[in-house]
Scaffold this motif. Structure first.
Motif, PDB file in Angstrom:
ATOM      1  N   LEU A 256       0.865  -1.184   0.000  1.00 32.04           N
ATOM      2  CA  LEU A 256       0.000   0.000   0.000  1.00 32.04           C
ATOM      3  C   LEU A 256       0.902   1.233   0.000  1.00 32.04           C
ATOM      4  O   LEU A 256       1.324   1.707   1.075  1.00 32.04           O
ATOM      5  N   PRO A 257       1.221   1.762  -1.194  1.00 31.26           N
ATOM      6  CA  PRO A 257       2.176   2.871  -1.282  1.00 31.26           C
ATOM      7  C   PRO A 257       1.770   4.055  -0.410  1.00 31.26           C
ATOM      8  O   PRO A 257       0.611   4.477  -0.420  1.00 31.26           O
ATOM      9  N   GLY A 258       2.741   4.553   0.366  1.00 31.18           N
ATOM     10  CA  GLY A 258       2.536   5.759   1.172  1.00 31.18           C
ATOM     11  C   GLY A 258       1.837   5.536   2.505  1.00 31.18           C
ATOM     12  O   GLY A 258       1.717   6.467   3.293  1.00 31.18           O
ATOM     13  N   TRP A 259       1.354   4.323   2.744  1.00 29.67           N
ATOM     14  CA  TRP A 259       0.626   4.057   3.992  1.00 29.67           C
ATOM     15  C   TRP A 259       1.532   3.395   5.023  1.00 29.67           C
ATOM     16  O   TRP A 259       2.575   2.841   4.689  1.00 29.67           O
ATOM     17  N   GLU A 260       1.102   3.434   6.281  1.00 32.77           N
ATOM     18  CA  GLU A 260       1.850   2.785   7.371  1.00 32.77           C
ATOM     19  C   GLU A 260       2.346   1.422   6.925  1.00 32.77           C
ATOM     20  O   GLU A 260       1.561   0.626   6.391  1.00 32.77           O
ATOM     21  N   GLY A 261       3.624   1.125   7.232  1.00 30.23           N
ATOM     22  CA  GLY A 261       4.213  -0.153   6.821  1.00 30.23           C
ATOM     23  C   GLY A 261       3.395  -1.362   7.253  1.00 30.23           C
ATOM     24  O   GLY A 261       3.288  -2.346   6.519  1.00 30.23           O
ATOM     25  N   ASN A 262       2.762  -1.268   8.434  1.00 25.39           N
ATOM     26  CA  ASN A 262       2.050  -2.451   8.950  1.00 25.39           C
ATOM     27  C   ASN A 262       0.854  -2.860   8.093  1.00 25.39           C
ATOM     28  O   ASN A 262       0.370  -3.982   8.201  1.00 25.39           O
ATOM     29  N   THR A 263       0.367  -1.937   7.232  1.00 25.96           N
ATOM     30  CA  THR A 263      -0.766  -2.294   6.360  1.00 25.96           C
ATOM     31  C   THR A 263      -0.307  -3.071   5.127  1.00 25.96           C
ATOM     32  O   THR A 263      -1.125  -3.686   4.447  1.00 25.96           O
ATOM     33  N   SER A 264       0.997  -3.017   4.836  1.00 25.17           N
ATOM     34  CA  SER A 264       1.530  -3.786   3.705  1.00 25.17           C
ATOM     35  C   SER A 264       1.799  -5.204   4.215  1.00 25.17           C
ATOM     36  O   SER A 264       2.941  -5.594   4.475  1.00 25.17           O
ATOM     37  N   VAL A 302      -1.992   7.306   6.383  1.00 25.58           N
ATOM     38  CA  VAL A 302      -1.018   7.950   5.488  1.00 25.58           C
ATOM     39  C   VAL A 302       0.229   8.416   6.255  1.00 25.58           C
ATOM     40  O   VAL A 302       0.115   8.991   7.332  1.00 25.58           O
ATOM     41  N   MET A 303       1.382   8.171   5.695  1.00 26.53           N
ATOM     42  CA  MET A 303       2.628   8.619   6.309  1.00 26.53           C
ATOM     43  C   MET A 303       2.896  10.078   5.918  1.00 26.53           C
ATOM     44  O   MET A 303       2.882  10.423   4.737  1.00 26.53           O
ATOM     45  N   ASP A 304       3.143  10.908   6.926  1.00 28.55           N
ATOM     46  CA  ASP A 304       3.358  12.337   6.686  1.00 28.55           C
ATOM     47  C   ASP A 304       4.751  12.600   6.104  1.00 28.55           C
ATOM     48  O   ASP A 304       5.659  11.793   6.247  1.00 28.55           O
ATOM     49  N   ALA A 305       4.893  13.800   5.509  1.00 28.16           N
ATOM     50  CA  ALA A 305       6.159  14.171   4.873  1.00 28.16           C
ATOM     51  C   ALA A 305       7.269  14.269   5.911  1.00 28.16           C
ATOM     52  O   ALA A 305       7.042  14.669   7.055  1.00 28.16           O
ATOM     53  N   ALA A 329      14.112  12.759   1.428  1.00 27.60           N
ATOM     54  CA  ALA A 329      12.819  13.280   1.871  1.00 27.60           C
ATOM     55  C   ALA A 329      11.748  12.411   1.233  1.00 27.60           C
ATOM     56  O   ALA A 329      11.961  11.872   0.140  1.00 27.60           O
ATOM     57  N   TRP A 330      10.616  12.258   1.926  1.00 29.29           N
ATOM     58  CA  TRP A 330       9.550  11.413   1.384  1.00 29.29           C
ATOM     59  C   TRP A 330       8.219  11.780   2.001  1.00 29.29           C
ATOM     60  O   TRP A 330       8.175  12.393   3.067  1.00 29.29           O
ATOM     61  N   THR A 331       7.141  11.407   1.318  1.00 28.06           N
ATOM     62  CA  THR A 331       5.799  11.661   1.830  1.00 28.06           C
ATOM     63  C   THR A 331       4.832  10.612   1.298  1.00 28.06           C
ATOM     64  O   THR A 331       4.953  10.196   0.139  1.00 28.06           O
ATOM     65  N   GLY A 332       3.893  10.227   2.118  1.00 24.89           N
ATOM     66  CA  GLY A 332       2.875   9.263   1.705  1.00 24.89           C
ATOM     67  C   GLY A 332       1.744   9.910   0.927  1.00 24.89           C
ATOM     68  O   GLY A 332       0.840   9.230   0.452  1.00 24.89           O
ATOM     69  N   ARG A 333       1.779  11.259   0.811  1.00 24.29           N
ATOM     70  CA  ARG A 333       0.673  11.966   0.160  1.00 24.29           C
ATOM     71  C   ARG A 333       0.939  12.274  -1.308  1.00 24.29           C
ATOM     72  O   ARG A 333       0.179  13.016  -1.915  1.00 24.29           O
ATOM     73  N   GLY A 334       2.022  11.790  -1.875  1.00 22.75           N
ATOM     74  CA  GLY A 334       2.308  12.078  -3.277  1.00 22.75           C
ATOM     75  C   GLY A 334       3.770  12.406  -3.460  1.00 22.75           C
ATOM     76  O   GLY A 334       4.640  11.619  -3.088  1.00 22.75           O
ATOM     77  N   LYS A 361       5.225   9.099  -3.730  1.00 20.34           N
ATOM     78  CA  LYS A 361       5.361   8.258  -2.535  1.00 20.34           C
ATOM     79  C   LYS A 361       6.719   7.550  -2.501  1.00 20.34           C
ATOM     80  O   LYS A 361       6.804   6.334  -2.279  1.00 20.34           O
ATOM     81  N   ALA A 362       7.748   8.329  -2.790  1.00 18.34           N
ATOM     82  CA  ALA A 362       9.083   7.728  -2.911  1.00 18.34           C
ATOM     83  C   ALA A 362      10.137   8.572  -2.220  1.00 18.34           C
ATOM     84  O   ALA A 362      10.002   9.799  -2.118  1.00 18.34           O
ATOM     85  N   HIS A 363      11.171   7.904  -1.722  1.00 15.95           N
ATOM     86  CA  HIS A 363      12.334   8.622  -1.198  1.00 15.95           C
ATOM     87  C   HIS A 363      12.889   9.508  -2.315  1.00 15.95           C
ATOM     88  O   HIS A 363      13.063   9.040  -3.442  1.00 15.95           O
ATOM     89  N   THR A 364      13.172  10.752  -1.991  1.00 16.96           N
ATOM     90  CA  THR A 364      13.707  11.706  -2.950  1.00 16.96           C
ATOM     91  C   THR A 364      15.019  12.238  -2.382  1.00 16.96           C
ATOM     92  O   THR A 364      15.043  12.729  -1.247  1.00 16.96           O
ATOM     93  N   ALA A 365      16.086  12.123  -3.161  1.00 18.53           N
ATOM     94  CA  ALA A 365      17.395  12.580  -2.662  1.00 18.53           C
ATOM     95  C   ALA A 365      17.496  14.094  -2.812  1.00 18.53           C
ATOM     96  O   ALA A 365      17.018  14.664  -3.791  1.00 18.53           O
ATOM     97  N   PHE A 366      18.109  14.755  -1.814  1.00 16.53           N
ATOM     98  CA  PHE A 366      18.356  16.200  -1.921  1.00 16.53           C
ATOM     99  C   PHE A 366      19.792  16.488  -1.540  1.00 16.53           C
ATOM    100  O   PHE A 366      20.453  15.672  -0.883  1.00 16.53           O
ATOM    101  N   ARG A 367      20.266  17.653  -1.989  1.00 18.21           N
ATOM    102  CA  ARG A 367      21.631  18.049  -1.629  1.00 18.21           C
ATOM    103  C   ARG A 367      21.739  19.570  -1.600  1.00 18.21           C
ATOM    104  O   ARG A 367      20.976  20.279  -2.261  1.00 18.21           O
ATOM    105  N   TYR A 368      22.710  20.017  -0.831  1.00 21.34           N
ATOM    106  CA  TYR A 368      22.946  21.456  -0.713  1.00 21.34           C
ATOM    107  C   TYR A 368      24.438  21.651  -0.424  1.00 21.34           C
ATOM    108  O   TYR A 368      24.976  21.052   0.500  1.00 21.34           O
TER     109      TYR A 368
END
Ligand SMILES: Nc1nc2c(c(=O)[nH]1)N[C@H]1C(S)=C(S)[C@@H](COP(=O)(O)O)O[C@H]1N2
Ligand SMILES: [Mo]
Length: 427
Positions: A256-264, A302-305, A329-334, A361-368
């Motif tokens: 279940l993409p983006g939802w609490e792991g326990n529901t998968s 839903v997992m928050d950002a 960074a990641w979010t279950g909302r999109g 609903k995916a890990h997104t790499a960031f850099r600065y």
């Protein structure tokens, strides 16, 4: 030509002095043990010309025992690959979970061997030839699917994270990203859409919830709104190009993409359609969280950002000069739309660069890119998703929940960099 010993770019590269290069070449020949292509250990004299050059950080002794890999045949091919023995990148297992070493990874895919694990009753051994998935309840035609049946349906592939809803720890300075929030991992999952199976069994209009049940010793069960089943729920049988690992639910799991792991639900064996939630043990005694005013939140799927800087982080020993701050960074909302970084204790914020393509609903790499001048400071990141949700500070979250942890606890993580450069968690 530039002196080898000089600083040749923005970063402080490891210096190699010209004098030591020459000295390395002039060292005496060494005798080392080498493995032949047939696995036999033989003695080989290493000619002086292939003794590697000395650098500031290698001693004469170290240099002599490294044979030139271009002068002896290498290992023969193997049935299955292993990471380099020089890399010690490991999960942190306890009796019931193990955590992904976020600080040691690159990009956004978690190698399957390092995907976090959370088992309520251990890892079952399931024979794929005997595997069955039953779908019944409020359906026109209850059906039993074998693994081969599942694989005959049109397949889909999606890259997304799975995160445990209890993914937060703090309390001491010596904590790595793995220890703080290593219960999140990302894979490329392949399987069949649950909506495809819903059509096959003829889910009735009245059905509004379904039960997902695992075939492990915990017989893990959760109630899921049917709308998620019609939306992006999958039954996954493959992970990162191979069969799902036993730890991740072999031979098939609910995803279940983006939802609490326990529901998968892993080792998925039964789905029952109904017009009400089932109120199982897991969703009544657990997986609820307190909110202000003595209230409890239930079915908070839903997992928050969220985000975390993975470099520099504990246990990095930071050098002065240019530093590429990196994280995920990641979010279950999109999708993640922005990650902001502060390098001055949270007084000002700048936009980090996101590595595209940014997936749903995916890990997104960031850099600065930042120049650390050696002054004590705290650095941190906060994620903002496409719904406008902003990752809260620890203080904001603790006040809203009237608690300092628990499920769905996703505060900004602050790293303290003292003058010594030894990075620690700010507590
Ligand atoms: N059958 C079953 N499914 C399960 C669990 C379990 O113990 N049994 N653990 C759940 C929990 S709490 C989480 S966070 C995820 C973890 O998935 P992973 O071990 O593949 O990372 O699986 C979920 N699915
Ligand atoms: Mo979990």
């Amino acid at each position: 030509m530039k002196e080898e010993g000089s600083e040749h770019n923005l970063f402080t590269a490891r210096k190699i002095s010209r004098r030591k290069w020459l000295l390395g070449g002039a060292a005496t020949a060494a005798v080392v043990m080498v493995q032949t292509s047939l696995g036999k250990m033989v003695q080989a004299a290493v000619p002086e010309s292939i003794v590697p050059p000395l650098t500031d950080s290698t001693s004469v002794k170290e240099a002599l025992i490294v044979a030139d890999p271009t002068k002896v045949p290498g290992r023969t091919p193997s049935v299955s690959g292993m990471p380099s023995p020089y890399e010690k990148v490991e999960r942190l297992p306890t009796l019931t979970s193990s955590r992904t070493p976020l600080q040691d990874l690159y990009g956004t895919i978690t190698p399957s061997a390092l995907h976090f694990e959370r088992h309520h009753g251990g890892i079952p051994d399931i024979d794929p030839a005997k595997y069955e998935l039953v779908i019944h309840g409020m359906v026109d035609k209850p059906l039993v699917f074998s693994l081969a049946d599942l694989k005959r349906f049109p397949s889909v592939t999606k890259t997304c994270f799975i995160e445990c809803s209890g993914n937060y720890r703090s309390g001491k300075e010596e904590m790595s990203p793995q220890e703080i929030c290593g219960l999140t991992s990302q894979s490329e999952w392949t399987g069949v859409m649950l909506s495809t199976l819903f059509r096959e069994v003829g889910v009735r209009d009245k059905a509004s919830w379904f039960l997902a049940e695992g075939g492990d010793a915990s017989v893990m069960t959760r109630s899921i709104p049917v709308s998620k089943g019609w939306d992006d729920a999958m039954i996954a049988y493959a992970q990162n190009g191979e069969a799902v690992r036993p730890e991740q639910g072999y031979p098939a799991r609910l995803l279940l993409p983006g939802w609490e792991g326990n529901t998968s639900v892993k080792w998925l064996r039964r789905i029952e359609l109904s017009d009400a939630p089932f109120m199982t043990r897991e969703e009544t005694s657990k997986y609820t969280e307190s909110v202000k005013g003595g209230m409890i939140r239930q079915f908070s799927f839903v997992m928050d950002a969220r985000s975390i800087i993975t470099f520099p982080s504990f246990p990095t020993q930071l050098e002065r000069g240019w530093v590429e701050i990196r994280g995920i960074a990641w979010t279950g909302r999109g999708k993640i739309i922005r990650v902001e970084v502060s390098v001055d204790d949270g007084r000002s914020w700048v936009n980090a660069e996101l590595q595209g393509p940014v997936l749903d609903k995916a890990h997104t790499a960031f850099r600065y890119l930042w120049k650390w001048e050696g002054k004590e400071t705290e650095i941190m990141s906060r994620a903002i998703d496409e719904t406008g949700y902003v990752q809260p500070s620890y203080q904001e979250l603790a006040a809203a929940r009237e608690s300092k942890g628990g499920y769905h606890f996703n505060p900004v993580v602050r790293w303290r960099i003292p003058r010594s450069g030894k990075v620690v968690l700010s507590t």
